[in-house]
Design a protein around this motif. Structure first.
Motif, PDB file in Angstrom:
ATOM      1  N   ARG A 240       0.848  -1.194   0.000  1.00  0.00           N
ATOM      2  CA  ARG A 240       0.000   0.000   0.000  1.00  0.00           C
ATOM      3  C   ARG A 240       0.881   1.241   0.000  1.00  0.00           C
ATOM      4  O   ARG A 240       1.873   1.299   0.686  1.00  0.00           O
ATOM      5  N   ARG A 241       0.480   2.201  -0.811  1.00  0.00           N
ATOM      6  CA  ARG A 241       1.230   3.456  -0.883  1.00  0.00           C
ATOM      7  C   ARG A 241       0.568   4.491   0.015  1.00  0.00           C
ATOM      8  O   ARG A 241      -0.517   4.295   0.526  1.00  0.00           O
ATOM      9  N   ARG A 242       1.233   5.616   0.149  1.00  0.00           N
ATOM     10  CA  ARG A 242       0.765   6.668   1.045  1.00  0.00           C
ATOM     11  C   ARG A 242      -0.605   7.216   0.652  1.00  0.00           C
ATOM     12  O   ARG A 242      -1.410   7.547   1.504  1.00  0.00           O
ATOM     13  N   GLY A 243      -0.913   7.343  -0.605  1.00  0.00           N
ATOM     14  CA  GLY A 243      -2.161   7.976  -1.032  1.00  0.00           C
ATOM     15  C   GLY A 243      -3.086   7.026  -1.764  1.00  0.00           C
ATOM     16  O   GLY A 243      -3.686   7.398  -2.742  1.00  0.00           O
ATOM     17  N   ASP A 244      -3.185   5.806  -1.310  1.00  0.00           N
ATOM     18  CA  ASP A 244      -4.020   4.830  -2.001  1.00  0.00           C
ATOM     19  C   ASP A 244      -5.488   5.225  -1.963  1.00  0.00           C
ATOM     20  O   ASP A 244      -5.967   5.792  -0.997  1.00  0.00           O
TER      21      ASP A 244
ATOM     22  N   GLN B 178      -5.543   9.355   3.035  1.00  0.00           N
ATOM     23  CA  GLN B 178      -4.169   9.831   2.954  1.00  0.00           C
ATOM     24  C   GLN B 178      -3.793  10.577   4.230  1.00  0.00           C
ATOM     25  O   GLN B 178      -4.619  11.278   4.817  1.00  0.00           O
ATOM     26  N   TRP B 179      -2.546  10.407   4.668  1.00  0.00           N
ATOM     27  CA  TRP B 179      -2.007  11.212   5.762  1.00  0.00           C
ATOM     28  C   TRP B 179      -1.563  12.534   5.164  1.00  0.00           C
ATOM     29  O   TRP B 179      -0.828  12.567   4.183  1.00  0.00           O
ATOM     30  N   VAL B 180      -2.008  13.652   5.751  1.00  0.00           N
ATOM     31  CA  VAL B 180      -1.697  14.981   5.239  1.00  0.00           C
ATOM     32  C   VAL B 180      -0.926  15.744   6.308  1.00  0.00           C
ATOM     33  O   VAL B 180      -1.366  15.832   7.452  1.00  0.00           O
ATOM     34  N   GLY B 181       0.213  16.283   5.942  1.00  0.00           N
ATOM     35  CA  GLY B 181       1.029  17.070   6.862  1.00  0.00           C
ATOM     36  C   GLY B 181       2.359  16.393   7.120  1.00  0.00           C
ATOM     37  O   GLY B 181       2.511  15.184   6.954  1.00  0.00           O
ATOM     38  N   ASP B 182       3.323  17.175   7.532  1.00  0.00           N
ATOM     39  CA  ASP B 182       4.663  16.659   7.784  1.00  0.00           C
ATOM     40  C   ASP B 182       4.942  16.457   9.268  1.00  0.00           C
ATOM     41  O   ASP B 182       5.582  15.503   9.654  1.00  0.00           O
ATOM     42  N   ARG B 183       4.465  17.354  10.098  1.00  0.00           N
ATOM     43  CA  ARG B 183       4.754  17.260  11.532  1.00  0.00           C
ATOM     44  C   ARG B 183       3.560  16.752  12.321  1.00  0.00           C
ATOM     45  O   ARG B 183       3.665  15.797  13.052  1.00  0.00           O
TER      46      ARG B 183
END
Length: 98
Positions: free
Chosen positions: A4-8, A22-27
């Motif tokens: 699975r990729r980050r933005g599946d 999707q996970w959004v954001g860096d911190r």
């Protein structure tokens, strides 16, 4: 979750509607689950912002020619005439049990 990729994209287990998860954001990342509309369907920022609640973010989805889909969260400084699709968190449509 091998493979699975980050933005599946996936489907909602309750209603079967196509979703972008999707996970959004860096911190301080947030996991966004939004409906995945067809690429040519217009979703302007104004109606999405009006339909959002204080506990619901409006997500901006630029569709690039190459590369994966990447959501961006919007702020009060988001341009009102942004040409990208603007999405809200997925809500299953109401159903009846019988």
């Amino acid at each position: 979750m091998a493979g699975r990729r980050r933005g599946d994209d996936t489907r909602c287990p309750a209603c079967g509607q196509p979703l972008l998860v999707q996970w959004v954001g860096d911190r301080a990342a947030l996991q966004a689950r939004v409906d995945l509309p067809p690429p040519d369907e217009p979703r302007p920022y104004g109606p999405a912002a009006a339909a959002s609640t204080p506990h619901d973010l409006v997500w901006c989805l630029p569709r690039r020619a190459h590369g994966p889909l990447r959501l961006r969260w919007t702020t009060g400084r988001h341009p009102p005439d942004c040409p990208h699709q603007h999405l809200l968190t997925h809500q299953c449509p109401p159903t009846t049990l019988f």
